[in-house]
Scaffold this active site. Structure first.
Site, short mmCIF file in Angstrom:
data_model
loop_
_atom_site.label_atom_id
_atom_site.label_comp_id
_atom_site.label_asym_id
_atom_site.label_seq_id
_atom_site.Cartn_x
_atom_site.Cartn_y
_atom_site.Cartn_z
N LYS A 62 -38.83 -33.93 -32.00
CA LYS A 62 -38.86 -32.98 -30.90
C LYS A 62 -40.03 -33.34 -29.99
O LYS A 62 -41.15 -33.58 -30.46
CB LYS A 62 -39.01 -31.57 -31.47
CG LYS A 62 -38.93 -30.43 -30.48
CD LYS A 62 -38.96 -29.11 -31.24
CE LYS A 62 -38.86 -27.90 -30.35
NZ LYS A 62 -38.82 -26.64 -31.14
N SER A 72 -35.22 -23.74 -29.92
CA SER A 72 -35.66 -24.72 -28.94
C SER A 72 -35.57 -26.16 -29.43
O SER A 72 -35.74 -27.09 -28.64
CB SER A 72 -37.09 -24.42 -28.51
OG SER A 72 -38.00 -24.63 -29.58
N SER A 116 -36.22 -21.36 -33.84
CA SER A 116 -35.97 -22.62 -33.14
C SER A 116 -35.50 -23.76 -34.02
O SER A 116 -35.20 -24.84 -33.51
CB SER A 116 -37.23 -23.04 -32.38
OG SER A 116 -37.47 -22.16 -31.31
#
Length: 558
Positions: free
Chosen positions: A191, A263, A287
């Site tokens: 990420k 996310s 997330s």
């Protein structure tokens, strides 16, 4: 009356600045100003009491300006560390050797495209036995990232040059008999809120899209030390919310009309689509769970204090957690085993062993479930009921449990306050206007609103959080693992606040073809039992083996 440049709140004698533009009003504070301000936080001091505070409030105001002149980058944490440990809790201390299921003989498939959805142990065996080189495998995944990444909008930066260097090094080491383990030579993605040397770390947000933090985050470094090959920085919703980033909206490979949620949007989409074997995500409040549900992946959210966040963008210092997104529970265990533990940099991390054992007897575990949540009416209830039935048919006794009866959703103001502090400069500089999302529930407004939460109320919320930690310990004293519907927001909120670990597992599909998941919860630092039990469930089903057709010519896109 409020001045445009500054607003002031009073909370039980404490003064909190609500200024959210750089220029502070020069006028002196008046009783009228603070009388109006106190209405925002439900206080009712008399005019005489307010008048008595003015001198001290003016001093506070001056202090704020002095403090604001001190540069504070996002990586500077407060001198307060969240403690998830209940009174009376004792840590396990004995560390055992890490074990996984022994791989049967794995052969290189005739159709190499099948490699896209191989497990980590399968790929590891092919690399270890030199049926395929790390360089070949890396080029294979880079090609998939280039082919499908633009459609899924899941890649911010392709780290091709670095990846090929790391792959060639891995091949040399393996040929020399210096095999490091199952992650040696295996590509992965992270990420893009984890810093990496020489490559941009964009946090998914326009103000930072050219940012370079020239160091490897601890998690990145540990995976590389294990021989891993970093092939891509993957998308996240801007500043870790949702699936909309500065370059677009990340898509679920199951349906291009659907976002991959957030996310950790790119991490889940890339794993689900076979663009990487595994990826790293983060969770503050859903997330990892949410994008894993949208993409049908297996996601591990570890206990708070398990994995160093050094080099990771801070959103909420007391709630942020880092974990793997993978194809299966055992893949998650393999990756987690490489990244957990103290690094001497993140002071929130505890030194607690991870004694994963795939051959654990699941019938010896005490398994609970949130009975009332499973009895509710919701769209994919049949899939969850099938999960419960598969377990009971396998001889698992499910014990009904309930969560503590304390306000939990109200405590999420924690994120508003800590996020507002983490991005103070973004807000006061006005650069928050560069973020793509500008609606009332987007970060710019949340950060502004967070400045109006008094310090006293924030601390009171943390005191209630202490009660929540203690009561969760009591609720789980006779439970090793419990099950929750993934939609159960109360469980998601409570356990993110208390720091308990979870694994979210695919368990079927909705009528519209999108995947569903179920959440398995563990005790604090109980990842070993949690992942072992999750592996047991996945041995009863084949949901984790399902993957989307990557023929996007047949799929619509909004």
């Amino acid at each position: 009356m409020f001045k445009k440049g500054a607003m002031f709140l009073i909370g039980a004698g404490c003064f909190v600045s609500g200024a959210f533009i750089s220029k502070v009003a020069e006028s002196k504070l008046t009783v009228d100003m603070v009388r109006d301000a106190q209405k925002l936080i439900g206080l009712n001091f008399t005019d005489a009491q307010l008048d008595s505070t003015l001198t001290e409030l003016e001093e506070f105001k001056e202090n704020y300006e002095v403090i604001r002149k001190q540069p504070l980058t996002n990586d500077v944490a407060p001198a307060l560390v969240f403690n998830p440990i209940p009174v009376g809790y004792t840590f396990p201390t004995q560390k055992q050797s890490f074990e996984v299921t022994k791989s049967e003989k794995v052969k290189l498939p005739k159709n190499k495209e099948e490699l896209a959805f191989y497990s980590v142990p399968q790929l590891a065996e092919l690399v270890r036995t030199q049926q395929i080189s790390s360089e070949e495998l890396t080029k294979f995944y880079i090609a998939r990232l280039k082919k499908y990444g633009p459609t899924l909008e899941c890649v911010t930066t392709l780290t091709e040059e670095l990846a090929l260097q790391q792959a060639r090094k891995a091949d040399q080491e393996i040929k020399a008999g210096k095999y490091k383990g199952m992650l040696h030579g295996i590509p992965f993605g992270v990420k893009d809120l984890l810093s990496t040397k020489k490559y941009k770390t964009t946090w998914g947000a326009t103000p930072y899209k050219d940012q370079v933090i020239d160091e490897d985050a601890t998690v990145v470094q540990r995976l590389q030390d294990a021989g891993g090959v970093l092939v891509a920085k993957l998308t996240l919703g801007a500043l870790a919310m949702g699936d909309v980033w500065y370059g677009g909206k990340t898509r679920s490979p199951w349906d291009l009309e659907k976002g991959s949620s957030g996310s950790s949007a790119g991490s889940a989409a890339a794993v689900a689509g076979g663009l990487v074997p595994y990826a790293i995500g983060t969770e503050t409040l859903g997330s990892i769970v949410s994008p894993s549900t949208a993409c049908g992946t297996t996601g591990l959210r570890p206990t708070f204090g398990r994995v160093s966040r050094h080099g990771a963008m801070a959103l909420s210092w007391s709630m942020d957690k880092i974990g793997p997104i993978t194809r299966s529970a055992e893949d998650a265990a393999i990756v987690f085993n490489a990244i957990y533990g103290p690094d001497g940099k993140d002071q929130s991390v505890y030194d607690v062993p991870f004694n994963y054992n795939p051959s654990i007897n699941p019938k010896k575990l005490r398994v609970g479930y949130l009975k009332k949540d499973f009895e509710r009416s919701y769209g994919f209830k049949e899939n969850d009921q099938a999960t419960l039935k598969a377990l009971t048919d396998a001889g698992i006794e499910l014990v009904p449990i309930e969560l503590p009866d304390l306000p939990a959703r109200e405590l999420t103001l924690t994120i508003s306050v800590e996020g507002a502090a983490a991005f103070d400069d973004l807000t006061r500089s006005g650069r928050d206007s560069l973020l793509v999302a500008q609606h009332k529930n987007a970060w710019p407004n949340i950060f502004r609103a967070g400045r109006f939460i008094p310090a006293v109320e924030y601390l009171q919320a943390q005191r209630v959080r202490t009660l929540l930690v203690q009561q969760m310990q009591e609720k789980l004293k006779d439970i090793d693992v419990y099950l929750s519907p993934s939609f159960a927001s109360n469980n998601l909120v409570v356990t993110n606040l208390t720091g308990h670990p979870c694994v979210v597992l695919p368990n079927g599909f909705q009528k519209n073809g999108m995947p569903t998941t179920i959440t398995f919860m563990g005790k604090l630092f109980g990842e070993a039992e949690l992942l072992s039990f999750a592996k047991f469930y996945q041995s009863l089903t084949s949901h984790e083996e399902q993957h989307p057709s990557m023929d996007f010519s047949k799929k619509k896109r909004s």
